[in-house]
Motif scaffolding. Structure first.
Motif, PDB file in Angstrom:
ATOM      1  N   THR A  46       0.859  -1.191   0.000  1.00 46.12           N
ATOM      2  CA  THR A  46       0.000   0.000   0.000  1.00 46.12           C
ATOM      3  C   THR A  46       0.896   1.243   0.000  1.00 46.12           C
ATOM      4  O   THR A  46       2.076   1.152   0.331  1.00 46.12           O
ATOM      5  CB  THR A  46      -0.929  -0.019   1.232  1.00 46.12           C
ATOM      6  OG1 THR A  46      -0.105  -0.153   2.396  1.00 46.12           O
ATOM      7  CG2 THR A  46      -1.916  -1.170   1.163  1.00 46.12           C
ATOM      8  N   SER A  54       0.947   8.905   1.296  1.00 42.30           N
ATOM      9  CA  SER A  54      -0.469   8.637   1.502  1.00 42.30           C
ATOM     10  C   SER A  54      -1.127   9.783   2.254  1.00 42.30           C
ATOM     11  O   SER A  54      -0.578  10.876   2.347  1.00 42.30           O
ATOM     12  CB  SER A  54      -0.639   7.319   2.260  1.00 42.30           C
ATOM     13  OG  SER A  54      -0.084   7.430   3.547  1.00 42.30           O
ATOM     14  N   THR A  71      -3.451   8.787   8.581  1.00 45.50           N
ATOM     15  CA  THR A  71      -4.273   7.712   9.174  1.00 45.50           C
ATOM     16  C   THR A  71      -4.383   7.973  10.666  1.00 45.50           C
ATOM     17  O   THR A  71      -3.372   8.295  11.289  1.00 45.50           O
ATOM     18  CB  THR A  71      -3.588   6.332   9.032  1.00 45.50           C
ATOM     19  OG1 THR A  71      -2.940   6.286   7.787  1.00 45.50           O
ATOM     20  CG2 THR A  71      -4.557   5.209   9.186  1.00 45.50           C
ATOM     21  N   PRO A 131      -1.130   0.954   7.592  1.00 49.09           N
ATOM     22  CA  PRO A 131      -1.923   0.899   6.354  1.00 49.09           C
ATOM     23  C   PRO A 131      -3.416   0.732   6.636  1.00 49.09           C
ATOM     24  O   PRO A 131      -4.153   0.218   5.797  1.00 49.09           O
ATOM     25  CB  PRO A 131      -1.384  -0.355   5.643  1.00 49.09           C
ATOM     26  CG  PRO A 131      -0.214  -0.812   6.442  1.00 49.09           C
ATOM     27  CD  PRO A 131      -0.385  -0.276   7.825  1.00 49.09           C
ATOM     28  N   GLN A 135      -6.398   2.256   6.670  1.00 49.34           N
ATOM     29  CA  GLN A 135      -7.513   2.508   5.748  1.00 49.34           C
ATOM     30  C   GLN A 135      -7.353   1.724   4.452  1.00 49.34           C
ATOM     31  O   GLN A 135      -8.318   1.204   3.909  1.00 49.34           O
ATOM     32  CB  GLN A 135      -7.639   4.002   5.471  1.00 49.34           C
ATOM     33  CG  GLN A 135      -8.141   4.735   6.697  1.00 49.34           C
ATOM     34  CD  GLN A 135      -8.049   6.234   6.564  1.00 49.34           C
ATOM     35  OE1 GLN A 135      -8.778   6.856   5.790  1.00 49.34           O
ATOM     36  NE2 GLN A 135      -7.139   6.815   7.296  1.00 49.34           N
ATOM     37  N   TYR A 136      -6.117   1.618   3.978  1.00 46.94           N
ATOM     38  CA  TYR A 136      -5.902   0.874   2.733  1.00 46.94           C
ATOM     39  C   TYR A 136      -6.310  -0.591   2.885  1.00 46.94           C
ATOM     40  O   TYR A 136      -6.905  -1.180   1.993  1.00 46.94           O
ATOM     41  CB  TYR A 136      -4.439   0.956   2.296  1.00 46.94           C
ATOM     42  CG  TYR A 136      -4.045   2.344   1.870  1.00 46.94           C
ATOM     43  CD1 TYR A 136      -4.537   2.888   0.692  1.00 46.94           C
ATOM     44  CD2 TYR A 136      -3.195   3.111   2.648  1.00 46.94           C
ATOM     45  CE1 TYR A 136      -4.186   4.170   0.292  1.00 46.94           C
ATOM     46  CE2 TYR A 136      -2.836   4.387   2.258  1.00 46.94           C
ATOM     47  CZ  TYR A 136      -3.347   4.912   1.078  1.00 46.94           C
ATOM     48  OH  TYR A 136      -2.990   6.176   0.689  1.00 46.94           O
ATOM     49  N   LYS A 137      -5.961  -1.168   4.031  1.00 43.85           N
ATOM     50  CA  LYS A 137      -6.275  -2.604   4.150  1.00 43.85           C
ATOM     51  C   LYS A 137      -7.778  -2.817   4.255  1.00 43.85           C
ATOM     52  O   LYS A 137      -8.310  -3.798   3.734  1.00 43.85           O
ATOM     53  CB  LYS A 137      -5.504  -3.269   5.285  1.00 43.85           C
ATOM     54  CG  LYS A 137      -5.816  -2.844   6.690  1.00 43.85           C
ATOM     55  CD  LYS A 137      -5.075  -3.759   7.663  1.00 43.85           C
ATOM     56  CE  LYS A 137      -5.132  -3.272   9.076  1.00 43.85           C
ATOM     57  NZ  LYS A 137      -4.553  -4.230  10.023  1.00 43.85           N
TER      58      LYS A 137
END
Ligand code: ASP
Length: 580
Positions: free
Chosen positions: A160, A164, A167, A192, A194-196
């Motif tokens: 990811t 970015s 978070t 990570p 939010q990405y996950k």
């Protein structure tokens, strides 16, 4: 190739072979006209012997030169038990210097008296030392095991972005100015998270990543500004599934790196952990749970205890068995000061010896109250009882800290044990005095317990979540949670956190929107890799398990980062440095 064998490889069975080795000169000894060289590489050390007719080959060779040698493997008359290759030596007939070396600023040996700053400045030399090298190898072994277990179970490794958006893990972000969007910044990921979750919404089902995370916070012995998480997320799953997966990973790691295969993973609810151990990461390598003795003293003749209970406080007691001769008056005075760090007013104690009490509250408490205490706590001669009467949270944490401190000082901790426990059902929120509002105890995407959904916005103090930690030997090894997967509930949580619509849209707009397009129930964890390696390799210094660590002030002594940049670079970014 400069070599056909490594320096850790040759054994008695290789006798007579003509071999080529390459490595660093770890040590050189002259014995008359014979020269012995300990040749080192990542795999070990092999003794190379240059006899009278060949010693000229190494007359200019010094420590830490990189050389290539050829010779014949010969079995030594007396083996060197300290080396794995100690039964043999290589009788050299050729030597080529591949690289020379200046005198190194530190001795390259397992034991070094070099100061840490020097070791960090010359980290590449430090890495030649076994204690550092072995930890890096262990780290590689652990991540290999993790990848293997997770791949077996259908998890996919997805990278990811590092550039970015912020978070919300509760720390300050590292920011990267954008050249193309002047005045705008990327944030380096604190995790990570939010990405996950978006990968779950994207249907990836099971994700993992050995992920770099960045948090700009004040550092402690066990923190670095950048660190690695074994980051995992799974769909259509709940606590049971994620616990099973993590336990499987831990079992594989401990079996393969330590030969341990009897690990247990008890579960304790957060409230029970606080009640019994006064900590959300209790070290269970020793027992000594605390007891609640409030009821015994609610009508006490001792005003301090009686008033505490009348004011809604509690009285916690902690027993250490058979230690009365080990704890002096001075120690109790010290502990009495120590509990003040945790905002407790005082620490009371009683010793029970020769069927009689003594101690700080011995005179204040009448005999029948002491007898009741003796019965409740099943006291025997030699026992010591420590007590704190205070507000619930203060009494718990302060006496919990005493438990931890004395557990260590009294030698109750078996250093060879590895005790895990899951702490479950953490509070949903914490009150921030600084910000004067409720903040997420984990992160705002954590689901509440089903039975607490109606407390989300109305009773934050008593709202518990589906967040969990895995604790190992008193360290928080990972955090995670079952996530919220519907927008309505997410909106409620943001509301409870006092975030305006505007703030929500700015911070998490893209993320919240995704939940309108079909989100599966999902949950996950982030395992602190460095902490795991620290525990496995018995060090309490995180720098030991990082190849190129930063100092406690987030500075890299080797590369001198952070550093100034050229005016050109600043101009490109439209940045100006303010004079301090
Ligand atoms: N992102 C979380 C953390 O860094 C872990 C998780 O909830 O998966 O603590």
């Amino acid at each position: 190739m400069n070599r056909d064998h490594t320096c850790g490889e040759l054994r008695r069975t290789d006798e007579g072979k003509h071999v080529r080795l390459a490595g660093w000169v770890a040590k050189r000894r002259n014995l008359g006209s014979i020269v012995f060289i300990d040749l080192r590489d990542r795999y070990g050390i092999t003794q190379i012997t240059f006899d009278e007719t060949h010693s000229d080959l190494v007359k200019d060779v010094r420590n830490e030169y990189v050389i290539e040698v050829e010779g014949t493997v010969s079995v030594k008359e007396t083996a060197n038990p300290k080396l794995e290759t100690g039964e043999i030596e290589v009788l050299a007939d050729r030597c080529k210097v591949l690289s020379t070396a200046k005198t190194t600023p530190m001795i390259i040996a397992d034991e070094t008296d070099a100061l840490e700053d020097l070791r960090l400045k010359y980290r590449y030399l430090d890495i030649r030392r076994n204690p550092i090298k072995e930890k890096l190898l262990l780290r590689d072994k652990v991540t290999t095991i993790v990848r293997k277990v997770l791949h077996e179970d259908d998890f996919v490794e997805v990278e990811t972005p590092i550039l970015s958006k912020s978070t919300p893990e509760g720390a300050r972000d590292y920011l990267v100015p954008s050249r193309l969007y002047k005045g705008k910044f990327y944030a380096l990921p604190q995790s990570p998270q939010q990405y996950k979750q978006l990968l779950m919404i994207g249907g990836m089902d099971r994700y993992f990543q050995i992920a770099r995370c960045f948090r700009d916070e004040d550092l402690r012995a066990d923190r670095q500004p950048e660190f690695t998480q074994i980051d995992i997320e799974m769909s259509f799953a709940d606590e049971e599934d994620i616990f099973a997966e993590v336990e499987k990973i831990m079992k594989a790691i401990f079996k393969e790196t330590k030969g341990i295969d009897d690990l247990e993973f008890p579960r304790i609810r957060y409230v029970d952990a606080m009640d019994l151990y006064g900590s959300d990461k209790p070290d269970l390598r020793f027992g000594n749970p605390m007891s609640n003795v409030t009821d015994l003293f609610k009508d006490s003749q001792f005003a301090v205890f009686r008033n505490c209970v009348a004011d809604g406080g509690i009285i916690k007691a902690l027993v250490f068995k058979n230690v009365s001769d080990k704890l002096s008056r001075k120690k109790f005075d010290e502990l009495n000061e120590f509990v003040k760090i945790y905002k407790a007013k005082a620490l009371a104690y009683l010793k029970y010896d020769n069927d009689a009490f003594s101690g700080s509250v011995n005179n204040a408490l009448p005999e029948e109250e002491k007898q009741a205490l003796k019965e409740a706590l099943k006291l025997e001669n030699g026992d010591v009882v420590l007590m704190i009467a205070d507000k619930k949270s203060v009494a718990e944490t302060a006496l919990g800290a005493v438990r931890k401190k004395l557990g260590e000082e009294l030698g109750l901790i078996d250093k060879n044990r590895f005790c895990f426990e899951w702490i479950t059902e953490f509070p949903m929120y914490e009150y921030s005095e600084e910000e004067n509002r409720w903040v997420s105890a984990h992160h705002p995407f954590t689901a509440p317990r089903d039975e607490d959904i109606d407390k989300l916005t109305s009773d934050q103090a008593n709202c518990y979540s589906r967040a969990y930690d895995l604790v190992l030997n008193g360290y928080e090894l990972l955090s995670g949670s079952v996530r919220i997967h519907n927008s309505e509930m997410q909106a409620k949580v943001f509301d409870a956190l006092g975030l305006s619509k505007e703030q929500i849209r700015n911070k998490f707009g893209f993320f919240i929107e995704a939940f309108d397009y079909g989100a599966p129930p999902h949950c996950g964890v982030g395992i602190g890799l460095e902490r795991l390696i620290m525990i496995l390799s018995c060090t309490d210094n995180i720098k030991d398990v990082v190849a190129f660590p930063k100092t406690a002030t987030a500075y890299c002594l080797m590369s001198d980062a952070p550093n100034t940049v050229d005016q050109d670079q600043l101009d490109f970014l439209a940045l100006e440095i303010k004079e301090k």
